[in-house]
Design a protein around this motif. Structure first.
Motif, short mmCIF file in Angstrom:
data_model
loop_
_atom_site.label_atom_id
_atom_site.label_comp_id
_atom_site.label_asym_id
_atom_site.label_seq_id
_atom_site.Cartn_x
_atom_site.Cartn_y
_atom_site.Cartn_z
N LEU A 34 0.82 -1.21 0.00
CA LEU A 34 0.00 0.00 0.00
C LEU A 34 0.86 1.26 0.00
N LYS A 35 1.95 1.25 0.75
CA LYS A 35 2.83 2.41 0.75
C LYS A 35 3.46 2.60 -0.62
N LEU A 36 3.82 1.51 -1.27
CA LEU A 36 4.38 1.62 -2.61
C LEU A 36 3.36 2.23 -3.57
N LEU A 37 2.10 1.83 -3.44
CA LEU A 37 1.04 2.42 -4.27
C LEU A 37 0.91 3.92 -3.99
N PHE A 38 0.93 4.31 -2.72
CA PHE A 38 0.81 5.72 -2.36
C PHE A 38 2.02 6.53 -2.81
N PHE A 39 3.23 6.01 -2.58
CA PHE A 39 4.45 6.76 -2.89
C PHE A 39 4.69 6.92 -4.37
N THR A 40 4.25 5.95 -5.18
CA THR A 40 4.64 5.95 -6.59
C THR A 40 3.49 6.13 -7.56
N ALA A 41 2.26 5.93 -7.11
CA ALA A 41 1.08 5.96 -7.98
C ALA A 41 1.15 4.89 -9.05
N VAL A 42 1.94 3.84 -8.79
CA VAL A 42 1.98 2.71 -9.71
C VAL A 42 0.61 2.05 -9.71
N ARG A 43 0.21 1.51 -10.83
CA ARG A 43 -1.09 0.85 -10.93
C ARG A 43 -1.01 -0.54 -10.30
N VAL A 44 -2.11 -1.06 -9.78
CA VAL A 44 -2.14 -2.36 -9.13
C VAL A 44 -1.66 -3.45 -10.09
N GLY A 45 -2.11 -3.39 -11.34
CA GLY A 45 -1.69 -4.37 -12.34
C GLY A 45 -0.19 -4.33 -12.58
N GLU A 46 0.41 -3.16 -12.43
CA GLU A 46 1.86 -3.04 -12.57
C GLU A 46 2.57 -3.53 -11.31
N LEU A 47 2.00 -3.21 -10.16
CA LEU A 47 2.58 -3.60 -8.88
C LEU A 47 2.80 -5.10 -8.78
N VAL A 48 1.80 -5.86 -9.18
CA VAL A 48 1.89 -7.31 -9.03
C VAL A 48 2.88 -7.94 -10.01
N LYS A 49 3.31 -7.20 -11.01
CA LYS A 49 4.26 -7.73 -12.00
C LYS A 49 5.71 -7.30 -11.73
N ILE A 50 5.93 -6.47 -10.73
CA ILE A 50 7.29 -5.99 -10.45
C ILE A 50 8.15 -7.15 -9.98
N GLU A 51 9.27 -7.32 -10.66
CA GLU A 51 10.22 -8.35 -10.26
C GLU A 51 11.34 -7.71 -9.45
N VAL A 52 11.99 -8.51 -8.63
CA VAL A 52 13.10 -8.02 -7.81
C VAL A 52 14.16 -7.39 -8.72
N ILE A 62 12.12 2.04 -9.74
CA ILE A 62 11.62 0.75 -10.16
C ILE A 62 11.28 0.83 -11.64
N PHE A 63 11.75 -0.14 -12.39
CA PHE A 63 11.41 -0.22 -13.81
C PHE A 63 10.07 -0.92 -13.93
N VAL A 64 9.15 -0.31 -14.67
CA VAL A 64 7.84 -0.91 -14.93
C VAL A 64 7.77 -1.17 -16.42
N GLY A 65 7.79 -2.43 -16.79
CA GLY A 65 7.75 -2.80 -18.20
C GLY A 65 6.33 -3.03 -18.67
N GLN A 66 6.04 -2.54 -19.85
CA GLN A 66 4.75 -2.75 -20.49
C GLN A 66 3.59 -2.36 -19.58
N HIS A 94 14.55 -15.34 -1.95
CA HIS A 94 14.45 -16.18 -3.15
C HIS A 94 13.27 -15.81 -4.05
N GLN A 95 12.63 -14.70 -3.78
CA GLN A 95 11.48 -14.31 -4.59
C GLN A 95 11.93 -13.77 -5.95
N VAL A 96 11.16 -14.09 -6.98
CA VAL A 96 11.39 -13.51 -8.31
C VAL A 96 10.64 -12.19 -8.40
N HIS A 97 9.38 -12.18 -7.93
CA HIS A 97 8.58 -10.97 -7.92
C HIS A 97 8.73 -10.29 -6.56
N LEU A 98 8.57 -9.00 -6.55
CA LEU A 98 8.70 -8.24 -5.30
C LEU A 98 7.72 -8.74 -4.26
#
Length: 101
Positions: A34-52, A62-66, A94-98
Motif C-alpha cells: 500500500l505504501k508503494l502504491l501511495f508513494f509511486t502511484a503505480v497501478r495495481v496491475g503493474e505492482l503485481v508484475k514488479i520483479e526483484v 523501479i522499472f515498470v515494463g509494459q 528467493h522471490q522472483v517478484h517483489l
C-alpha cells in the motif's frame, strides 16, 4: 444528468489511522504494498508484475515494463522507503517478484 465526483485528499491524521489499521492486520507485506502504491502511484496491475530485478535500490527507482499503453517507464520512491524494500528482500531472498503469495 452529469455527476461531479468530489476529490478528497487524506489528512496526515487520516493517513496515519489508515496505516495503523493495516499494520494492526499483521501482514507487513500489505503495508509495504500500500505504501508503494501511495508513494509511486503505480497501478495495481503493474505492482503485481514488479520483479526483484526491476528494483534499483541505489537510485530509488523501479522499472515498470509494459505498463498502461504498453509503455515502459521508471518510477521513483523515497530513499527512506528503499530501506523498507531492502529489509523486505532480506526476509524474502528467493522471490522472483517483489510480492509473492
Amino acid at each position: 444528468m452529469s455527476s461531479l465526483v468530489a476529490s478528497h485528499l487524506l489528512t496526515s491524521e487520516e493517513l496515519g489511522r489508515f496505516f495503523r489499521a493495516v499494520r494492526d492486520g499483521g501482514r507487513v507485506e500489505h503495508e509495504i504494498m500500500l505504501k508503494l502504491l501511495f508513494f509511486t502511484a503505480v497501478r495495481v496491475g503493474e505492482l503485481v508484475k514488479i520483479e526483484v530485478a526491476d528494483l534499483d535500490l541505489a537510485a530509488c527507482k523501479i522499472f515498470v515494463g509494459q505498463g498502461k499503453g504498453s509503455k515502459d517507464r521508471s518510477i521513483l520512491f523515497p530513499q527512506t522507503f528503499g530501506l523498507v524494500l531492502r529489509a523486505h528482500l532480506v526476509v524474502h531472498p528467493h522471490q522472483v517478484h517483489l510480492f509473492e503469495t
